[in-house]
Design an enzyme around this catalytic site. Structure first.
Site, PDB file in Angstrom:
ATOM      1  N   ASP A   5     -40.324  10.103 -20.940  1.00 42.27           N
ATOM      2  CA  ASP A   5     -40.995   8.808 -21.024  1.00 42.27           C
ATOM      3  C   ASP A   5     -39.924   7.732 -20.809  1.00 42.27           C
ATOM      4  O   ASP A   5     -38.718   8.012 -20.783  1.00 42.27           O
ATOM      5  CB  ASP A   5     -41.745   8.632 -22.350  1.00 42.27           C
ATOM      6  CG  ASP A   5     -42.850   7.569 -22.214  1.00 42.27           C
ATOM      7  OD1 ASP A   5     -42.834   6.804 -21.230  1.00 42.27           O
ATOM      8  OD2 ASP A   5     -43.734   7.498 -23.085  1.00 42.27           O
TER       9      ASP A   5
HETATM   10  C1  NOJ Z   1     -44.265   4.204 -21.405  1.00 38.06           C
HETATM   11  C2  NOJ Z   1     -45.532   4.911 -21.724  1.00 38.06           C
HETATM   12  O1  NOJ Z   1     -45.433   5.594 -22.956  1.00 38.06           O
HETATM   13  C3  NOJ Z   1     -45.950   5.898 -20.651  1.00 38.06           C
HETATM   14  O2  NOJ Z   1     -47.202   6.428 -20.971  1.00 38.06           O
HETATM   15  C4  NOJ Z   1     -45.954   5.223 -19.318  1.00 38.06           C
HETATM   16  O3  NOJ Z   1     -46.415   6.107 -18.318  1.00 38.06           O
HETATM   17  C5  NOJ Z   1     -44.541   4.755 -19.029  1.00 38.06           C
HETATM   18  N1  NOJ Z   1     -44.174   3.755 -20.035  1.00 38.06           N
HETATM   19  C6  NOJ Z   1     -44.391   4.159 -17.639  1.00 38.06           C
HETATM   20  O4  NOJ Z   1     -45.000   2.938 -17.562  1.00 38.06           O
END
Ligand code: NOJ
Length: 752
Positions: free
Chosen positions: A290
């Site tokens: 993430d």
């Molecule tokens: C953080 C989020 O937790 C995730 O779900 C998302 O895909 C990413 N940012 C990218 O934006």
């Protein structure tokens, strides 16, 4: 990291073209081996690096030694495998051109984006879609989103989020399918099929990503990014099943998570990523971290620095680093020092290249940049019709005493009240980075399609219109201006439609709340209006279950409309005026109060479940009921359904057939979600008091009856024990069938 200069730039383009042409003809695995053999360690590590979009590629190249200039340099060096948040054909093409034409090996980039509930045309938020229990419609909705995203140059979405959650305080419940692992698994598969189709190289499909692996939805106290500490029973039987189903549905990628799980960050968690996902489930795609989650293992207190975090993450099985700069900065060095085996790097790169091959990027790196803008225009009408259909299916009728709904099309004296009724932005929901702000059909516009003689009074302004994805919504809690006008208007109305709830940016990432009532002065307004006029229909717009015990008790009709996307207002109006008979069912329990959370239907029994005499010493609260406000699976219709004739047949080989007859006992045609729940009464690991194990959505004309049959096999009858072994244990089972988790018909059988 040092750039490999063994080839001069002059040769690069020729090599790229030859490499792509010849590789495309070979079997992907052979082609991947051949390409790997040509790659330097730094180039391999580069494939494992993902950057956020950093400059307007149509302008001058960034200069300097850090920031955008550094990323640009890395792109040219072949040290970037993927970009996120770069979208639109021109931008994607320009970035791809740098990778393909200016880097030594010309390996194409993946372009990832949060296509969570639509790209340009917004569909309902995932929790709303889940409320439709309509797998075909959800698959089609994901397919539509993929088509639009692919037409904007994208080839990868960070969806579906398949996190199970039981705590409505967590803002990201809007992005998931609710609290049930069985429903969650079916929806995960449907959405993955929708995004990916059966051929990833089709330029209208994109790679999907099951996230967040794992446990993110169990953040303590519903606070985003918070600690997760769960036992094996919950991990194996509640959290993991939708991920496992995603892998079985060939999901291309999996995203790990920000949270720690039982003391180990998910991002550095080898049990999850390497043992379970890759070894046990044979997942062949790749794991993306993430955003910054590799780096976040330092503040978690798990890694001493970024280098150490890179070591943990790669060892645990995280293949690509999203924006931590951990791999690009430290991995090559870790390999050279002998701390990381290069075989681990090869494995990760092989996985990443495999997806690039499957997407057809080696045949044509610009494959997703072909759709002319006119085509998007041509799609508009059918896409709008499709999201309208999805939106109607997502609405849940929570209460309809006194039959205020559906509203007669001749109804005079309609008054609409509420800030949200006139809002064209909130219904778009939280994740809508590719859509146009303020582009949803508002409730007022929807109602106007039926009548032009209704009145609208806003009441006190509730939300700040400037709210956006990055900032909190400010809520008016003091200024009552507009209240009196609304009450006066209500006195003269025959029917009042009040549109109340949460702003679209009050749920989503980083949007945890401790108070789940109607924000600001909305309940005061509702009480005042209701005192003036009893004929109130409450239209709720929100991204999560809310605590509305007072509203449930006093308001005669309540419609849950979530955040329904581009066609929100039309969908709501069509349900209000009875052109669509609501058929949604809650995918998540609505609590009576925050103090009950986490609250979920598939809980275990306690040793003291109930005391007839209501003495003190049983499992309950002194100041609140144990029951929810609305149970999981609840949802009414403008007609009624009767359930009869529950029959159970046990067959050899642990097969059980369950039959039930459902009848439309009302006066209108309607759809019903027939739900089957099971309770394994005594087991070596205790089982929930009920678990959804089957559902069917059917349509019945008034008076019509239909026999529904469910077949249970070892898949439905078993569970994971604490050693993560699937076991089916003989003994007594109870069956419950009905139109919600409070299902009425019950019977039992014994499994020999
Ligand atoms: C953080 C989020 O937790 C995730 O779900 C998302 O895909 C990413 N940012 C990218 O934006």
């Amino acid at each position: 990291m040092r750039q490999d200069t063994s080839l001069n730039p002059f040769c690069a383009l020729i090599l790229v073209i030859t490499a792509m042409g010849s590789q495309a003809q070979k079997q992907p695995e052979e082609a991947i081996d051949a390409l790997l053999a040509k790659m330097t360690l730094e180039e391999k590590v580069g494939q494992m690096n993902q950057y956020n979009g950093f400059y307007d590629v149509t302008g001058p190249a960034p200069v300097g030694a850090s920031g955008p200039a550094l990323k640009y340099e890395h792109l040219k060096n072949g040290w970037v495998g993927s970009m996120l948040n770069v979208h639109g054909i021109n931008e994607v093409r320009a970035f791809q051109k740098i990778a393909v034409e200016e880097s030594r090996l010309g390996i194409p980039l993946l372009f990832g984006f949060d296509v969570i509930h639509g790209y340009r045309t917004q569909s309902p938020i995932p929790m709303a879609e889940a409320a439709s229990w309509d797998l075909g419609a959800m698959e089609a909705s994901a397919q539509l989103a993929a088509r639009e995203a692919a037409a904007a140059g994208l080839n990868w979405t960070f969806a579906p989020m398949v996190d199970i959650s039981r705590d409505a305080r967590w803002g990201r419940v809007m992005e998931g399918a609710g609290e049930d692992p069985y429903l969650g698994a079916q929806i995960a598969k449907a959405r993955i099929r929708g995004f990916q189709g059966d051929d990833l190289s089709n330029p209208h499909t994109i790679a999907a990503c099951a996230k967040h692996f794992a446990g993110y939805g169990f953040a303590e106290a519903g606070k985003d990014y918070n600690t997760v500490d769960v036992g094996t029973n919950t991990l194996y039987n509640m959290i993991l099943p939708p991920f496992h189903a995603s892998v079985e549905a060939d999901v291309a990628t999996v995203m790990n998570a920000f949270n720690i799980l039982n003391g180990v960050p998910a991002t550095g968690n080898g049990l999850l990523q390497r043992n379970i996902l890759k070894n046990k489930w044979n997942f062949e795609g790749f794991v993306i971290s993430d955003w910054g989650s590799i780096g976040e293992m330092v503040p978690h207190g798990f890694a001493k620095d970024l280098k150490n975090a890179a070591l943990s993450a790669v060892t645990a099985g995280a293949d690509m680093d999203m924006e931590s700069y951990a791999y690009v900065t430290h991995l090559a060095e870790l390999v050279k020092e002998g701390a990381v085996d290069e075989a681990l790097i090869d494995e990760a790169v092989r996985r990443i290249l495999r997806i690039k091959f499957s997407l057809g990027l080696f045949e044509d790196p610009y494959r997703y940049c072909q759709t002319p803008p006119e085509t998007l225009k041509q799609w508009e009408e059918t896409h709008m019709a499709q999201v309208l259909d999805m939106a109607k299916r997502s609405i849940v009728l929570l209460k309809n005493d006194g039959q205020l709904l559906p509203i007669s099309k001749d109804q005079e004296g309609i008054l609409v009240i509420g800030d949200l009724a006139d809002d064209k932005n909130s219904p778009l929901g939280s994740w809508r980075l590719g859509s146009v702000d303020h582009s949803a059909v508002s409730v007022l516009e929807g109602i106007s399609a039926y009548r032009d003689d209704f009145n609208y009074v806003q009441g006190p302004k509730v939300f700040d219109d400037q709210a956006d994805f990055l900032h909190h919504v400010s809520v008016n809690t003091t200024n009552t201006k507009g209240m009196e006008e609304a009450v006066e208007a209500a006195k003269n109305a025959e029917l009042v439609i009040m549109v109340l709830g949460e702003h679209g940016f009050m749920s989503g990432e980083g949007r945890s709340r401790t108070d789940l009532g109607l924000p600001g002065l909305q309940q005061d307004l509702l009480k005042a209006v209701l005192a003036a006029n009893k004929n109130v229909v409450l239209v709720l717009m929100n991204g999560r279950p809310l605590t509305l015990p007072w509203e449930k008790e006093h308001v005669p009709a309540i419609l849950e409309t979530w955040h329904l996307g581009s066609q929100s207002g039309h969908a709501i109006a069509q349900v209000l005026f009875g052109d669509y008979n609501p058929s949604g069912k809650l995918p998540m329990t609505f609590p009576r109060s925050v103090g009950q959370l986490p609250l979920y239907y598939n809980h275990y029994a306690t040793g003291r479940p109930f005391d007839e005499n209501d003495n003190v010493f049983w499992s309950h609260y002194t100041d609140e009921k144990n029951e929810p406000l609305f149970p999981f699976g609840h949802g009414l219709s403008y007609t009624t359904f009767g359930y009869n004739d529950l029959q159970i047949k046990t067959l050899p080989d642990s097969i059980v057939e369950i039959g039930v007859t459902v009848e439309n006992t009302g006066n209108l045609s309607g759809e019903e979600v027939v739900q089957l729940y099971l309770h394994d009464v005594v087991a070596s690991v205790v089982r929930p008091i009920k678990e959804l194990k089957g559902f069917k959505k059917i349509k019945l004309e008034p008076g019509a009856r239909q026999k529904i049959t469910f077949t249970l096999t070892e898949k439905e009858l078993g569970f994971y024990n604490n050693a993560y072994e699937w076991v089916v244990e003989p003994g007594l089972f109870q069956v419950m069938v009905g139109g919600s988790s409070a299902a009425g018909l019950r019977a039992g059988f014994e499994l020999k």
